[in-house]
Motif scaffolding. Sequence first.
Motif, PDB file in Angstrom:
ATOM      1  N   GLY A  47       0.826  -1.209   0.000  1.00  0.00           N
ATOM      2  CA  GLY A  47       0.000   0.000   0.000  1.00  0.00           C
ATOM      3  C   GLY A  47       0.858   1.255   0.000  1.00  0.00           C
ATOM      4  N   ALA A  48       0.935   1.902   1.160  1.00  0.00           N
ATOM      5  CA  ALA A  48       1.569   3.229   1.240  1.00  0.00           C
ATOM      6  C   ALA A  48       2.962   3.296   0.612  1.00  0.00           C
ATOM      7  CB  ALA A  48       1.633   3.644   2.705  1.00  0.00           C
ATOM      8  N   LEU A  49       3.846   2.368   1.006  1.00  0.00           N
ATOM      9  CA  LEU A  49       5.239   2.470   0.534  1.00  0.00           C
ATOM     10  C   LEU A  49       5.323   2.298  -0.980  1.00  0.00           C
ATOM     11  CD1 LEU A  49       7.086   0.446   3.338  1.00  0.00           C
ATOM     12  CD2 LEU A  49       7.154   2.916   2.953  1.00  0.00           C
ATOM     13  N   THR A  50       4.610   1.295  -1.497  1.00  0.00           N
ATOM     14  CA  THR A  50       4.675   1.057  -2.947  1.00  0.00           C
ATOM     15  C   THR A  50       4.092   2.237  -3.712  1.00  0.00           C
ATOM     16  OG1 THR A  50       4.514  -1.314  -2.576  1.00  0.00           O
ATOM     17  CG2 THR A  50       3.996  -0.540  -4.788  1.00  0.00           C
ATOM     18  N   VAL A  51       2.976   2.776  -3.227  1.00  0.00           N
ATOM     19  CA  VAL A  51       2.350   3.899  -3.930  1.00  0.00           C
ATOM     20  C   VAL A  51       3.314   5.092  -3.962  1.00  0.00           C
ATOM     21  CG1 VAL A  51       0.490   5.613  -3.823  1.00  0.00           C
ATOM     22  CG2 VAL A  51      -0.014   3.191  -3.411  1.00  0.00           C
ATOM     23  N   VAL A  52       3.863   5.422  -2.805  1.00  0.00           N
ATOM     24  CA  VAL A  52       4.762   6.587  -2.752  1.00  0.00           C
ATOM     25  C   VAL A  52       5.980   6.364  -3.665  1.00  0.00           C
ATOM     26  CG1 VAL A  52       6.305   7.910  -1.242  1.00  0.00           C
ATOM     27  CG2 VAL A  52       4.027   7.284  -0.451  1.00  0.00           C
ATOM     28  N   GLY A  53       6.574   5.173  -3.593  1.00  0.00           N
ATOM     29  CA  GLY A  53       7.751   4.875  -4.409  1.00  0.00           C
ATOM     30  C   GLY A  53       7.441   4.955  -5.900  1.00  0.00           C
ATOM     31  N   GLU A  54       6.336   4.341  -6.296  1.00  0.00           N
ATOM     32  CA  GLU A  54       6.002   4.325  -7.726  1.00  0.00           C
ATOM     33  C   GLU A  54       5.652   5.722  -8.238  1.00  0.00           C
ATOM     34  OE1 GLU A  54       6.352   1.888  -9.971  1.00  0.00           O
ATOM     35  OE2 GLU A  54       7.320   0.861  -8.306  1.00  0.00           O
TER      36      GLU A  54
END
Length: 435
Positions: A47-54
């Motif tokens: 969720g949060a980490l992947t969204v921010v990274g992408e």
Amino acid sequence: MSDESSFDHRKLSNRILMALVAGLVFGVALNLTIADLPWVRTFVIDGALTVVGEVFVRLLSMLVVPLVFVSLITGVSALSDPASLGRIGGKAVFLYMLTTGVAISLALIGALIVQPGVGASPVDQVAREISAQPSFGQVLINMVPRNPVRAMAEGDMLPIIIFAILIGLAVAMSGKAGERVGGFFSDFNVVIMRLVEFVMLVAPIGVFALIAVLGATTGISTFLGVLKYVILVLVMLIVHAVMTYSLLLKFTTGLSPRAFFSKLRAVQAFAFSTASSGATIPVTLKTVEQRLGVGKSVASFTVPLGATINMDGTAIMQGVATIFIAQYFGVDLSFTQMLMVVLMVIMASVGTAGVPGVGLVLLAGVLASVGLPAEGIALILGVDRVLDMTRTAVNVTGDCAVSLIVAHSEGEFDQAVFDGSQPGGTVVTEAAAKS
Ligand code: ASP
């Protein structure tokens, strides 16, 4: 809004490096504790980490095509002598191929000595779809866009470069109309560079998220069976980055390799966390112009070209991987076959964009050229992400080194910017002019 004062390279480099370490610590801590809880996986990692990274990688990628197009037109139309373009191109292509040749040779020698495939027991044998690579002739044909808008839509770097160079030349030869169009692109270039700064300012958050996901999802056991391979690739990457580029820089320009490397921390951290030299182009371009003192006419050409055709780090992985796979399958490669590998690796990187994981796809062609099974790639797939990140940092270091050498030899180099006694580049200059 304030101008250059709002952007401090050094502070930002430090913040990005801190974010990198913090992301790694946070990710590994998750991995060792609660990463397996469904809510952590769903809401935190995926969720949060992947969204921010992408989102961060997309923000960077979003700028690549407009920036390359606009800055190349600006750079080429500003050339006092259009004939120098051929020289700049020739030198850049020669150096890119030379450094890749050195990289792959070092990797083969290292792998023959260390024998990474002997005693390996990979755990991660995942099947992988291998797409066919276009022939070299086709790559040359594809360099000329049938439709430049499509090339831009698809982010196809070589045809974009060719189109922008031709427009830039035409701008320079179109009198008053050319001046007006050139003026527009030059202003547009300042605006996009400012946008690059905005994205760089949020980089610590993006880098943190990307690295945390990596730390949280990478299993240590994957590495154990192929540890010799992983360590050898990492060591050869460091040897090439430190030795080859330092020697080359010292002999061709007399500049201090230490000063050179000290300016690359941010760009290397970007490359490392995104694993894409293509997405890093905006930061590479900014660093090369504003920290290394490379003139725009050279940088706007050599940087996107390098991100596409120059992959020294990738070549090192491919060299070590080829020997690793041959040894694993008990195949002895002849000297002629190794020469074939060197040639294939140099050729394969031309025409393939620097995006995550492309090195493995290219490896399939290299293996096929010496009759090794493409399935061998499955042996090293599980550990490739970390190596991909590291080799991408080496790839962009090579782009920066070659850009500097070409600029130095063409008189397009600003010593004061390199020494740090004067800020360089279009954005700062424009901003300074306004204040
Ligand atoms: N990720 C690398 C790059 O963008 C290419 C690769 O080795 O896969 O330069």
